[in-house]
Design a protein around this motif. Sequence first.
Motif, short mmCIF file in Angstrom:
data_model
loop_
_atom_site.label_atom_id
_atom_site.label_comp_id
_atom_site.label_asym_id
_atom_site.label_seq_id
_atom_site.Cartn_x
_atom_site.Cartn_y
_atom_site.Cartn_z
N HIS A 116 15.54 16.77 -16.29
CA HIS A 116 16.55 16.07 -15.50
C HIS A 116 16.63 16.60 -14.07
CE1 HIS A 116 19.00 14.49 -19.20
NE2 HIS A 116 17.69 14.36 -19.34
N SER B 214 16.72 19.95 -21.27
CA SER B 214 17.21 19.23 -20.11
C SER B 214 16.45 19.55 -18.82
CB SER B 214 18.70 19.54 -19.90
OG SER B 214 18.90 20.95 -19.81
N GLN C 137 24.06 16.04 -15.19
CA GLN C 137 22.82 16.08 -15.97
C GLN C 137 21.63 16.59 -15.15
OE1 GLN C 137 22.03 12.87 -18.89
NE2 GLN C 137 23.67 11.78 -17.82
N PRO D 84 15.10 11.33 -19.81
CA PRO D 84 16.41 11.31 -19.16
C PRO D 84 16.86 9.88 -18.93
CG PRO D 84 14.69 11.83 -17.57
CD PRO D 84 14.05 11.81 -18.91
N GLY E 42 19.50 20.76 -14.81
CA GLY E 42 18.82 20.85 -16.10
C GLY E 42 18.37 22.22 -16.51
N ARG F 193 20.94 26.19 -17.41
CA ARG F 193 21.30 24.80 -17.19
C ARG F 193 22.80 24.71 -16.90
NH1 ARG F 193 21.30 21.79 -23.13
NH2 ARG F 193 22.97 23.03 -24.07
N ALA G 83 20.79 9.65 -14.75
CA ALA G 83 20.51 11.04 -14.40
C ALA G 83 19.40 11.13 -13.38
CB ALA G 83 20.13 11.82 -15.67
#
Length: 686
Positions: free
Chosen positions: A549, A546, A536, A160, A539, A656, A164
């Motif tokens: 994050h 993601s 972000q 990340p 996640g 997410r 973020a």
Amino acid sequence: MSQRSARGAWRGPSSSGGCPKFETWPNNPQFLLKSSAATEVTITLAYSGAEKLPIGFVVMLGEGSSRKTKLRGKDDIQQKTNWKRVTSVSSTVALQPNQPYIVLPCTFDPGLEGEFELTAAADAALELTPLPDAPPVAPVSSSAANARPAAPVSGGAAAPTIRAAAAAAADSEVKVVSEGQGLSEKQTRDLRAAVDAAVAQCSASGRKYEDPDFPPTKASLWIDGQNPGAALGVGADVVASWRRPEEFSSEPRLFINDWEVAGIVPGPLPDQWFLSAANILAGDVSVIQRAFVDASHGANGFYAVRFFVEDPSSDDDWAVVLVDDRLPCGADGKPCFARSPVEGVLWASILEKAFAKFRGSYEAIHAGGGASAEEGLTFLTGGLAKEVDLTTADGAAALAGGGGALWQQLMEAWGSGHVIGCRHKSESAAPPELQEKGLVANATYCVVVGGETSQGKLVRVRGLVGWPEWNGAWNDEDPRWTNQMRQMMQYKKDSNDGMAWMGFDDFCAHFNALYFCRMADDRWTRMTAKGKWEGQTAGGCADFVSWRHNAQWLLSIAKPTRLTFSLSLALPPHASAASAAEKPADKAIGLYLLRGNNGADALRRKLALRLAPPVGTPADDLALAPPPRFTRRLTFETTLEPSAEPYVVMPYTHQRGQEGEFTLVVRSDDTNDDGQADFKMAPVRA
């Protein structure tokens, strides 16, 4: 005596921002308050509109003569009132000389309109000045993108960005509190002041305390202040009078004694979800007694009770309610709502009245939201309650081999200060055999006690008084009750007390959900962190690249430690914590407990998962992960073993891009009661 007054108005979104639970609170009119000397000032907010609004005010530390735009922490608030539908509300606050304070009159919800007058009175010279309006603060809006990636998570995905990670940690500082009864220092001071004021009223009048905020009128009974709502199904004349305990009993007392609690006789209100929770806690008198934070003033006619509402915008998660003992009574002169089956025993009636005051009226216990005993347990225990679903794989394992593992769990719970509830959960028609055996589907019972006998394992369950009673093996009429068994199991034959013995095999066959509840019995450590899924940092779960994050926290464990985790969502807009009128959760939330990194990387974020078949399952790294649920509060309990590398705690949403604020709380019993935490928790930095 110096007195200063000022007028103001709430007008639409630009000047009616609601209470500090809403991000628009700075839009409200603000007033600068100063005193020439250290003094106590009485502030009164008066409203005379035709429609009563839920009004109140907050007194905050100021900075020069500027408007207040943000709160720096709980110590920033010097005083705040409850928000009630009344014509005026007053409170007294101690001021330091020449220190600027900001008074914020507000309605509970944003957007309500009306004119008001603010008055401050003290022995010292005062200044009360309206502050100029400022550009309004707009509510924060969320946009969620729920698209899934084409491929599952891979250990080689990119790290990340610093931005973020920093966003994830922005609100993640950990606050450590050593708690017993769970009240903050400010709440303890406020309780002491309220008790002193009540005692002073009694001394001045020569009579028992009379609660001015919850008087013996219809306004305390019904939401409209006149008649019960049609949905209640309650007759308008159900309350004939309000009476003190000595007016309907020759021997009034809060509890029977220090070692037993009778059940609860429910009244006509549909608040059995709350009473069922109270009935569970009353499985152990020492547990239910802790709901009463001051029970020493019965002679003066009042008690103080606490209720838990976890609020991400405040560190004071207990609401302390002081209430007098004048109770609504029926035509027979007896309490007509919840009561004990033992005449003169008051705890159930006082607890229900305190919760009615907390909600605003007796009717609001039902109308304000809350429909399960699990929610009631949260209000009463501070969230130290967990549900065990016996229909899952873990439940099947506990029931295997005659339920030996479950029996051991019950024994350990009773031996460690827990109380236990049970329920047959059914989303469709209840099994006919359940009703035939005298059990009620979706009703929550207290599992009072259990034991092994020459006739096998027995448990004693208790519903609310008046519910049907178990009529299977070991019911009140069962001929297997020998004199020896009666004496050993303290058997009582009473078909109307809600109490019944049953064999453990029948217990396992007919109940499919258990509740284990515990209060802070001595000293506990509570670590609290607040965070956001935003941009972000929203996640999602480990199905998405993601996932890394999401905000992360490190847990360091030096010895085997039993921990209780809770993840709570912020209340939705316009929902009151006091009414708990929670809308259904709009997202499934979960909590990963992962094994952290080794060696030099021990303090770093978790960026990759050691995988095991099937691909995409973080089996090697996963210490614990209860399934994500559509709920506003997710709670589980586990014992963690000491580890050279720290554990990583990661709250997440199942999809997410789903944004929102949350509170993460980790609790543990303070094993030596020294006020020092037995574990460490810290946010993971970028």
